[in-house]
Every structure is written in C-alpha cells, then in structure tokens.
Design an enzyme around this catalytic site. Structure first.
Site, short mmCIF file in Angstrom:
data_model
loop_
_atom_site.label_atom_id
_atom_site.label_comp_id
_atom_site.label_asym_id
_atom_site.label_seq_id
_atom_site.Cartn_x
_atom_site.Cartn_y
_atom_site.Cartn_z
N ASN A 7 21.78 -0.96 -2.20
CA ASN A 7 22.55 -0.59 -3.38
C ASN A 7 23.63 0.36 -2.88
O ASN A 7 23.38 1.55 -2.69
CB ASN A 7 21.66 0.07 -4.43
CG ASN A 7 22.42 0.45 -5.69
OD1 ASN A 7 23.62 0.17 -5.81
ND2 ASN A 7 21.75 1.09 -6.63
N ARG A 91 22.72 -5.36 -4.39
CA ARG A 91 22.98 -5.16 -5.80
C ARG A 91 24.50 -5.13 -5.99
O ARG A 91 25.20 -4.34 -5.36
CB ARG A 91 22.38 -3.86 -6.31
CG ARG A 91 22.64 -3.65 -7.79
CD ARG A 91 22.32 -2.25 -8.25
NE ARG A 91 22.70 -2.08 -9.66
CZ ARG A 91 22.83 -0.92 -10.26
NH1 ARG A 91 22.61 0.21 -9.60
NH2 ARG A 91 23.17 -0.85 -11.54
N HIS A 180 23.09 -2.94 -15.66
CA HIS A 180 21.67 -2.61 -15.47
C HIS A 180 20.79 -3.84 -15.69
O HIS A 180 19.66 -3.74 -16.16
CB HIS A 180 21.23 -1.49 -16.42
CG HIS A 180 21.92 -0.18 -16.18
ND1 HIS A 180 22.28 0.67 -17.22
CD2 HIS A 180 22.30 0.44 -15.04
CE1 HIS A 180 22.86 1.74 -16.72
NE2 HIS A 180 22.88 1.63 -15.39
N HIS A 208 17.42 1.68 -20.40
CA HIS A 208 17.50 2.15 -19.02
C HIS A 208 18.08 3.56 -19.03
O HIS A 208 19.17 3.78 -19.56
CB HIS A 208 18.41 1.23 -18.20
CG HIS A 208 18.70 1.74 -16.82
ND1 HIS A 208 17.97 1.37 -15.71
CD2 HIS A 208 19.64 2.62 -16.37
CE1 HIS A 208 18.44 1.99 -14.64
NE2 HIS A 208 19.45 2.75 -15.01
N GLY A 212 23.47 6.99 -15.76
CA GLY A 212 24.01 5.95 -16.63
C GLY A 212 22.89 5.47 -17.54
O GLY A 212 21.76 5.29 -17.09
N ARG A 284 19.49 16.84 -16.33
CA ARG A 284 19.00 17.10 -17.67
C ARG A 284 17.85 18.10 -17.70
O ARG A 284 17.62 18.75 -18.72
CB ARG A 284 18.58 15.78 -18.33
CG ARG A 284 19.77 14.93 -18.75
CD ARG A 284 19.29 13.62 -19.34
NE ARG A 284 20.39 12.78 -19.76
CZ ARG A 284 21.08 11.99 -18.95
NH1 ARG A 284 20.80 11.98 -17.67
NH2 ARG A 284 22.06 11.24 -19.42
N GLU A 387 13.74 -2.41 -10.43
CA GLU A 387 14.95 -3.08 -9.94
C GLU A 387 14.77 -3.62 -8.52
O GLU A 387 15.19 -4.74 -8.21
CB GLU A 387 16.13 -2.10 -9.96
CG GLU A 387 16.61 -1.73 -11.36
CD GLU A 387 17.68 -0.67 -11.32
OE1 GLU A 387 18.81 -0.95 -11.77
OE2 GLU A 387 17.39 0.44 -10.84
#
Length: 406
Positions: A7, A91, A180, A208, A212, A284, A387
């Site tokens: 990725n 990806r 996603h 998801h 993002g 967060r 994923e």
C-alpha cells in the site's frame, strides 16, 4: 507461495508478506517519511519484538528496496531470498469505471492508473510509483492491482451520478466512485456471517474508520451507495478532510480571499476536518482526552464528527431498510476511535441500542466484538479491517492459486 502486498502512499509504504499455502502472515511493516527525510522502517514478525531501522529513502524505489532487504535480512528477516516471493498485490485507490475487479498488471493497466491519477493525484501517483518500483526490483514476479473503487461499481445510476450537466459525466467521468472498497467488502462478509445472514441477502451499513472515514450502504450483499465520491474528499467529516460542504464556499473564498485552486485543494484535504476545527493535526485519542479536560475546540470537533456520521447512518438505513447489522471496521491505530459511541447515542428510534460497557471494551481493539445491547433490534459489530486478506485472496485468485491445498 508467498505474496507481498503493498500500500504505497505519498510518504509511506505499508507491506505484508503472506504465506498463502498455510494462510499465515509472516511479516508486516511500513516505511515512513519517504521523500521528506529522516525515513525509517518498522518491521514486525509474529512472536518477535518489532525492528526499527533508520534509512534514507528519497523515493519509493529505495523504500521498496529497504523492505526487501529487511525481509531477507539474516537477523530479522523471514526469507532466504526475494525469489521466494511469487506474487505481488498493489492497493490502487482509483480505477475509474474500467475496473470492476482486480486485474493482472500490464502496460495498459499502468496507463489507466496513470490516467485516473487526475481524479486521485494524492493516491494514484504513489500507488503507481510503488508498481514501477516493484517492476524494476522484482521484474519476473506477476503483479496484481486491487482497486478501492471496484467494490462500488454495483451502485445504480441514481446513486453514482451527480445532478450536474450530463456531458460532464460523458466527457470527464464526473460521478461517484467510492473508496475503501477492500475494507467495506471484508466488513460486509464478516458482518453477514456474524449476523447469521447469507452474504447475498445481507442488508448492512458498513463504516470504515481512520484518518479517512467512509460509509457504505449494502443491499443483498452489494454496494448500492457510499459516502466518498469522485474523490475521497466527499462524505463525512474526517481527520483532515472536510467531507460534505456547500460547494459555493469554494468560489466565495477564491473571490473574497484570493485563495487559489491548489490552495483550496490543500485546505480541504489536509487542513480541514478535525484538524481544521482543533487547529492542528492530532489523533482522536488526544482530541478525546483534551475534550474531557475542557478544551472547547476538541469537544466541538468530536460533536461535529459524530453528528455528521449519525446523519449519514440514518440516510443509509433509509436506503437499506432495517439493516441486519451495522459494522464498524478500523485499521491500525484507530481502535480507540471515540466517535462511534457518540454517533450511536440516541438512535433507539432506529432500533439501535449501544451497550456502553461493551463499547468501552471494544476500544482495546484487536478482535471482533458485538457492542450493541442484547435487546437492540439492530446488531452493531466492531472489527479490525481485513483489507490485507482481501488483497491476498485477489492475488491468489488472479494467479490461479485459490484451489491449492492449504
């Protein structure tokens, strides 16, 4: 039968080495701060302590070489030779309308990915850099492109078309594509299984989470709507992206404040969302802690994010009908996402009742969990994203390995 999945992002490369025959991950890791300097690799092998090494990586080619050197390192590696790698999965964020499934990479595929970079320059450009690096370093290994947008190609016209001049769609491909895809596909599979429903009959809302964030309305096992659009910018409020805004804000700021088109793009993608409200880019967990300590901007950011997520969730329930389940799926580092509980609070009228103790336990992450109350009419699950497994399965399918004995 070893598969290397990549990725490749703007300043990083995430990787996994997977043993398909025994269905086990041999190593995972990432190279960070590519191009910008002070780059390093973090390499993890099950049962061992993580390995951290600093190495200058001015581009994705040098970053991938570092990955291969680490995988074959006599002390920390898991391979005797890179020749053991028999398949590579990439990806790729944007495949446009051309790709409805994963494909073996050839020159035509490379050219299409490059063409789609106009729609996702921050994503397809480094994706393509990773493909070219792998083609140079592992030229004899077949490579597969797995597209974020492919899962959402089942959306009907009324969902993916914008109410804009139709020729914009015909000439420029302006439509909703969604992203996603691998994460939503995995969440749909696991959500159906956990809810005890056949996948092709499952009605779900999958969410998801991470820097993002996107939602997907799934009816009879297929994507029928999703929150991200032409680009990953549309939808709910995210870590640094604004999500849905009045499009009139753009010409207003260009005319009134002299903000250029590239500056607008930068502000909306990298300086908005939680970062825009808080005033800095921060995870967060810190936002939650500082909100609890009385920081009003952090409190406001959490409330805005959860409010907008709740609005989308309600809209997608209208699309799917009463869902069999709501499935939250997260990547590394986002098991502590606090907005979930805030967004689901007060949704009993939709048959959704959260068990706060279970939800708190889910913040520890790392496993599939039911977080709804026993008397909730709609089940709510939280699970780590799969994923990587979707990428591995698609590589194995394309290369004809799916029927090999484990």
């Amino acid at each position: 039968m070893f598969i290397l999945t990549l990725n490749c992002r703007r300043y990083s490369v995430q990787y996994q080495l997977f043993d398909w025959r025994h269905l086990v991950s041999l190593a995972t890791g990432s190279v960070e701060r590519i191009v910008v300097g002070d780059s390093f690799i973090t390499h993890e092998v099950p049962g061992r302590l993580p390995e951290h090494r600093e190495r200058d990586c001015p581009d994705h080619l040098s970053a991938l070489k570092l990955v291969l050197d680490t995988l074959t390192d006599p002390k920390v590696g898991v391979l005797t030779s890179v020749a053991k790698i028999k398949g590579i999965g990439h990806r790729v964020v944007h495949g446009g309308e051309k790709f409805t499934q994963s494909v073996l990479i050839d020159q035509e595929v490379v050219e299409t990915i490059e063409e789609m970079a106009k729609l996702a320059p921050l994503h397809n450009t480094p994706n393509l850099a990773g493909i070219r690096a792998a083609q140079e370093l592992l030229s004899d290994v077949p490579q597969v492109a797995i597209f974020d947008t492919a899962f959402h190609q089942t959306m009907p016209e009324e969902a993916y078309l914008y109410p804009l001049p139709y020729e914009w769609y015909e000439k420029h491909g302006i439509r909703r594509y969604g992203f996603h895809g691998q994460s939503h596909l995995y969440a749909a599979r696991r959500g159906a299984a956990l809810a005890g429903v056949e996948q092709d009959r499952a009605n779900l809302v999958t969410i998801h989470t991470g820097d993002g964030v996107s939602l997907c309305a799934i009816r009879n096992g297929k994507s029928v709507d999703t929150s991200m659009g032409l680009t990953p910018l549309e939808g709910v409020m995210m870590g640094t992206r604004c999500g849905d805004i009045d499009p009139g804000i753009i010409p207003f700021m260009m005319n009134q404040a002299g903000v250029s088109a590239p500056e607008i793009d930068l502000f909306m993608n990298q300086k908005s969302g939680v970062a825009g409200i808080v005033g800095r880019r921060v995870n967060r967990r810190i936002v939650m802690n500082e909100a609890n300590d009385g920081d009003e901007r952090c409190r406001l950011a959490l409330e805005m994010e959860s409010y907008r997520l709740r609005k989308y969730l309600g809209a997608y329930i209208a699309v799917t009908g009463k869902p069999d389940a709501i499935v939250f799926t997260y990547g590394d580092g986002w098991a502590d996402w606090p907005v979930r509980g805030l967004a689901l609070a007060g949704m009993e009228q939709f048959g959704i009742k959260l068990d706060t103790e279970r939800d708190l336990m889910a913040l520890m992450g790392g496993q599939e969990m039911l977080v709804s109350a026993d008397d909730s009419q709609v089940k709510v699950f939280v699970l780590p994203t799969g994923e990587d497994m979707v990428l591995n399965e698609d590589v194995a399918t394309i290369l004809g390995w799916r029927d090999l004995p484990a």
